[in-house]
Scaffold this active site. Structure first.
Site, PDB file in Angstrom:
ATOM      1  N   SER A   1      -1.058   3.023   2.065  1.00 18.61           N
ATOM      2  CA  SER A   1      -1.510   2.220   0.925  1.00 18.61           C
ATOM      3  C   SER A   1      -1.960   0.812   1.302  1.00 18.61           C
ATOM      4  O   SER A   1      -2.662   0.173   0.518  1.00 18.61           O
ATOM      5  CB  SER A   1      -0.404   2.138  -0.137  1.00 18.61           C
TER       6      SER A   1
ATOM      7  N   ASP B   1       2.532  -6.426  -5.974  1.00 15.81           N
ATOM      8  CA  ASP B   1       3.535  -5.583  -6.629  1.00 15.81           C
ATOM      9  C   ASP B   1       4.782  -5.579  -5.742  1.00 15.81           C
ATOM     10  O   ASP B   1       4.805  -6.271  -4.724  1.00 15.81           O
ATOM     11  CB  ASP B   1       2.975  -4.183  -6.949  1.00 15.81           C
TER      12      ASP B   1
ATOM     13  N   HIS C   1       3.513  -4.102  -2.090  1.00 13.22           N
ATOM     14  CA  HIS C   1       2.236  -4.330  -1.425  1.00 13.22           C
ATOM     15  C   HIS C   1       1.784  -5.792  -1.473  1.00 13.22           C
ATOM     16  O   HIS C   1       2.050  -6.494  -2.449  1.00 13.22           O
ATOM     17  CB  HIS C   1       1.156  -3.449  -2.062  1.00 13.22           C
TER      18      HIS C   1
END
Length: 375
Positions: A49, A341, A344
């Protein structure tokens, strides 16, 4: 020969995140890299990610947080959720622009026609993926793990490239000049180990298993024609907002997790050196993203950050511990936060690790990313 712009990075670095549609020339000036020549044909991205720019959005749909398919993700990307799990661009976007290339499109979102014609690179990264096939199982997600990403490169991209080049010699030269960027093992060392594999492996054996699997896939890419590899290690996950808010610990971070990551990170440079010595004409560069984060945590204001341990977005419980809730405005001070978040980095932090990889020989070995692009 080393040029002036390749001198060591000074300690501390505060540079404003550049405008969304900045071009190569202006970005290089913004990075104080001057009038340098960078000429490489393509950027191929493999990872999780940190570097996924839309594959999971296609696979999992717009309502899944792991796919970054809803606001506030993308709030600083013209207000468009693109599949990047952050507020704006990710590190490989800045790297592509620095190299004079468009952002490599996510392979899962490409049409058959696009796949057959593109020559500037492709992104295979998938959030929650990793080196081992167990990644994604815990979250019941059908993600694309590294060996499957390499499968896609071999069985889709390579077949399409062979049809667009008029000779094997030209294809070989193109692949040898292209950059292969890899960021993996975060999920292997995080949730996958904790939930699935902790009882099966000691951390020492597990780290060696991951290194062996990474080496295997890098050798596959080499066999397919890749020659320039930039391989990042794993960031200190024990300092992420989710971890520090859900695991009892002393000190600013959960050191048990960071020590586990360090065991893997310590093995990575030696493996890359071994590959380069045994695979002719190959160049393997190691990027220390762990140190990039560590430097920021030790001296946030030196890099323009004020908050190093809080999520910018709100979860469905009204806290900042779980995944972002849809369509709730995030914090306004995004440019001074390390995390967007609980898991991340913010766009500002992505820009920092990208520009340090590009310029900073103290966190890249044996050369930095600009030098690899020019090699």
């Amino acid at each position: 020969m080393l040029l002036v712009y390749l001198l060591e990075f000074v300690y501390g670095d505060v540079i404003e995140v550049p405008p969304l549609n900045i071009n190569q020339q202006d970005l290089l000036k913004h990075l104080s890299l001057g009038d340098i020549k960078i000429d490489f044909p393509a950027l191929y991205v493999f990872g999780d990610s940190f570097v996924d720019n839309g594959n999971n959005k296609v696979i999992l749909g717009n309502e899944d947080a792991i796919g970054g398919g809803y606001l506030p993700f993308g709030i600083d990307f013209d207000g468009k959720p693109t599949g990047r799990v952050t507020n704006g661009r990710i590190g490989v976007d800045f790297i592509a622009t620095a190299g004079g290339l468009p952002y490599p499109p996510p392979i899962m979102g490409m049409s058959k026609i696009d796949r057959k014609t593109i020559r500037t690179g492709v992104n295979y990264a998938s959030g929650s993926s990793g080196l081992l096939p167990q990644n994604g199982h815990v979250l019941h997600k059908n993600v694309i793990n590294f060996f499957q990403q390499v499968d896609l490169f071999e069985n889709s991209t390579m077949k399409d490239l062979k049809s667009t080049f008029d000779s094997p010699k030209r294809l070989k030269k193109y692949l040898s000049k292209s950059l292969f960027f890899i960021h993996h093992a975060s999920n292997d060392l995080g949730v996958t180990f904790e939930v699935e594999l902790k009882k099966k492996y000691s951390i020492d054996k597990y780290a060696k298993l991951l290194i062996k699997e990474l080496s295997k896939q890098l050798q596959r890419l080499y066999t397919l024609g890749a020659r320039k590899f930039f391989v990042s290690n794993v960031s200190p996950l024990g300092c992420s907002p989710y971890i520090i808010n859900t695991i009892i610990h002393s000190g600013p971070c959960v050191e048990e997790i960071n020590k586990r990551i360090s065991l893997y990170n310590d093995l990575l440079p030696g493996m890359l050196e071994k590959l380069q010595s045994s695979l002719s004409d190959s160049k393997f560069v190691h990027g220390d993203i762990y140190k990039v984060f560590q430097d920021v945590f030790e001296s946030p204001e030196s890099y323009g950050f004020k908050d190093v341990n809080t999520s910018c977005c709100i979860d469905k419980n009204g806290t900042r511990i779980q995944v972002c809730a849809p369509n709730i405005d995030p914090c306004e001070d995004r440019k001074t936060r390390v995390f967007f978040d609980p898991f991340h980095p913010s766009e500002a932090m992505h820009f920092l690790w990208a520009r340090r990889f590009l310029k900073d020989s103290s966190i890249c070995s044996p050369i930095n990313l600009i030098q690899l692009m020019q090699a």
